[in-house]
Write a protein that holds these residues in place. Structure first.
Motif, PDB file in Angstrom:
ATOM      1  N   VAL A 200     -28.181  11.276 -21.668  1.00 40.41           N
ATOM      2  CA  VAL A 200     -27.595  10.737 -20.433  1.00 40.41           C
ATOM      3  C   VAL A 200     -26.879   9.418 -20.679  1.00 40.41           C
ATOM      4  CG1 VAL A 200     -29.191  11.921 -18.883  1.00 40.41           C
ATOM      5  CG2 VAL A 200     -29.768   9.632 -19.693  1.00 40.41           C
ATOM      6  N   THR A 201     -27.374   8.625 -21.632  1.00 34.31           N
ATOM      7  CA  THR A 201     -26.671   7.375 -21.920  1.00 34.31           C
ATOM      8  C   THR A 201     -25.328   7.656 -22.588  1.00 34.31           C
ATOM      9  OG1 THR A 201     -28.021   7.189 -23.929  1.00 34.31           O
ATOM     10  CG2 THR A 201     -28.676   5.859 -22.049  1.00 34.31           C
ATOM     11  N   SER A 202     -25.274   8.726 -23.382  1.00 36.11           N
ATOM     12  CA  SER A 202     -23.991   9.088 -23.994  1.00 36.11           C
ATOM     13  C   SER A 202     -23.015   9.586 -22.935  1.00 36.11           C
ATOM     14  CB  SER A 202     -24.191  10.153 -25.069  1.00 36.11           C
ATOM     15  OG  SER A 202     -24.622  11.371 -24.503  1.00 36.11           O
ATOM     16  N   LEU A 203     -23.537  10.318 -21.945  1.00 42.92           N
ATOM     17  CA  LEU A 203     -22.681  10.794 -20.857  1.00 42.92           C
ATOM     18  C   LEU A 203     -22.192   9.628 -19.997  1.00 42.92           C
ATOM     19  CD1 LEU A 203     -24.668  13.972 -19.699  1.00 42.92           C
ATOM     20  CD2 LEU A 203     -22.496  13.925 -20.929  1.00 42.92           C
ATOM     21  N   ALA A 204     -23.066   8.627 -19.848  1.00 36.02           N
ATOM     22  CA  ALA A 204     -22.694   7.462 -19.042  1.00 36.02           C
ATOM     23  C   ALA A 204     -21.754   6.538 -19.797  1.00 36.02           C
ATOM     24  CB  ALA A 204     -23.950   6.700 -18.620  1.00 36.02           C
ATOM     25  N   GLY A 205     -21.710   6.684 -21.126  1.00 31.80           N
ATOM     26  CA  GLY A 205     -20.781   5.886 -21.920  1.00 31.80           C
ATOM     27  C   GLY A 205     -21.259   4.485 -22.217  1.00 31.80           C
ATOM     28  N   ASP A 206     -22.565   4.235 -22.102  1.00 34.82           N
ATOM     29  CA  ASP A 206     -23.110   2.911 -22.400  1.00 34.82           C
ATOM     30  C   ASP A 206     -23.469   2.857 -23.884  1.00 34.82           C
ATOM     31  OD1 ASP A 206     -24.696   0.623 -22.729  1.00 34.82           O
ATOM     32  OD2 ASP A 206     -25.334   0.690 -20.627  1.00 34.82           O
ATOM     33  N   VAL A 207     -22.610   2.235 -24.677  1.00 32.87           N
ATOM     34  CA  VAL A 207     -22.761   2.254 -26.128  1.00 32.87           C
ATOM     35  C   VAL A 207     -24.059   1.594 -26.579  1.00 32.87           C
ATOM     36  CG1 VAL A 207     -21.771   1.464 -28.301  1.00 32.87           C
ATOM     37  CG2 VAL A 207     -20.282   2.341 -26.507  1.00 32.87           C
ATOM     38  N   GLN A 208     -24.370   0.436 -26.017  1.00 28.70           N
ATOM     39  CA  GLN A 208     -25.579  -0.274 -26.439  1.00 28.70           C
ATOM     40  C   GLN A 208     -26.828   0.565 -26.167  1.00 28.70           C
ATOM     41  OE1 GLN A 208     -25.725  -2.979 -28.135  1.00 28.70           O
ATOM     42  NE2 GLN A 208     -23.570  -3.572 -28.061  1.00 28.70           N
TER      43      GLN A 208
END
Length: 240
Positions: A200-208
């Motif tokens: 989900v973080t990859s889908l949200a685009g939050d690199v950190q």
């Protein structure tokens, strides 16, 4: 053969027939059929597993053996779902709803509503999936069983992710990880929540967040596999 020889044979038949019938009944008792179904399931033969569990259900009195009945229904629905027979799975769960609604065992109710919610999620019925997963979670929270909560929260997070609510999914998967962490003897159960957080973080685009989630997953994999799991190219790949 005269009657003196026939009579002892008839007597033996009369004596042993009840024993053979009792043995056959025991072999086809609900417990035996459930065990047989589990063995079929372990071997990947879901169809025979489902047939065994259907036979077991036919020999139960749902109102008197509610816990066992609900447990078998959940297994049966899962077997049909694994075979792609979603309507058979749905039929099995729907037929059990009146019994489940009256039941008092929250653990079994949580399992049941979780199975129903997961099935609707796989069918693309988001509203119904949300309804039943919420019910499952309400019952599961009262049981305080970490394994059960981990599983249901994972399904709930998947539903949120499907709807594009990545922030909500992240929060739910994180809570799932908290409960998985309580199962000290089963560290492998952390893998799904960690992978879901990464997804989900990859889908949200939050690199950190992606990098942090990746390294958590990597460290867990290293622990589980007993190997050093290092990918030094990750920082370059994400340019951080």
């Amino acid at each position: 053969m005269n009657i003196r020889h026939i009579f002892p044979l008839l007597l033996l038949l009369f004596i042993f027939q009840p024993f053979s019938e009792a043995a056959a009944q025991k072999e086809n008792s609900p417990d035996q059929l459930v065990a047989r179904g589990k063995e079929f399931c372990r071997n990947g033969d879901f169809e025979y597993a489902a047939l065994s569990w259907e036979q077991a259900l036919s020999r139960l009195e749902p109102e008197k053996e509610t816990g066992m009945y609900m447990n078998i229904v959940v297994h049966l629905a899962g077997a049909w779902q694994s075979l792609g027979h979603h309507q058979k799975s749905l039929k099995a769960l729907r037929s059990a709803l009146p019994v489940v609604e009256k039941a008092g065992n929250r653990y079994h109710k949580a399992q049941f509503f979780s199975a129903l919610g997961d099935l609707h999620l796989s069918l693309g019925n988001a509203d119904k999936a949300d309804k039943y997963l919420e019910k499952a979670l309400d019952h599961a929270r009262l049981t305080k069983y970490p394994r059960l909560l981990t599983s249901i929260l994972t399904d709930a997070g998947n539903l949120l992710a499907t709807d594009g609510d990545y922030e909500g999914a992240f929060a739910v998967f994180t809570e799932s990880l908290v409960f998985a962490d309580q199962l000290k003897d089963e560290p492998e159960l952390k893998a799904d929540p960690l992978n879901n957080i990464l997804h989900v973080t990859s889908l949200a685009g939050d690199v950190q967040e992606i990098v942090a989630a990746y390294w958590q997953s990597a460290l867990l994999a290293s622990f589980l596999l007993g190997t050093v799991f290092v990918n030094r190219e990750l920082d370059v790949m994400f340019d951080v």
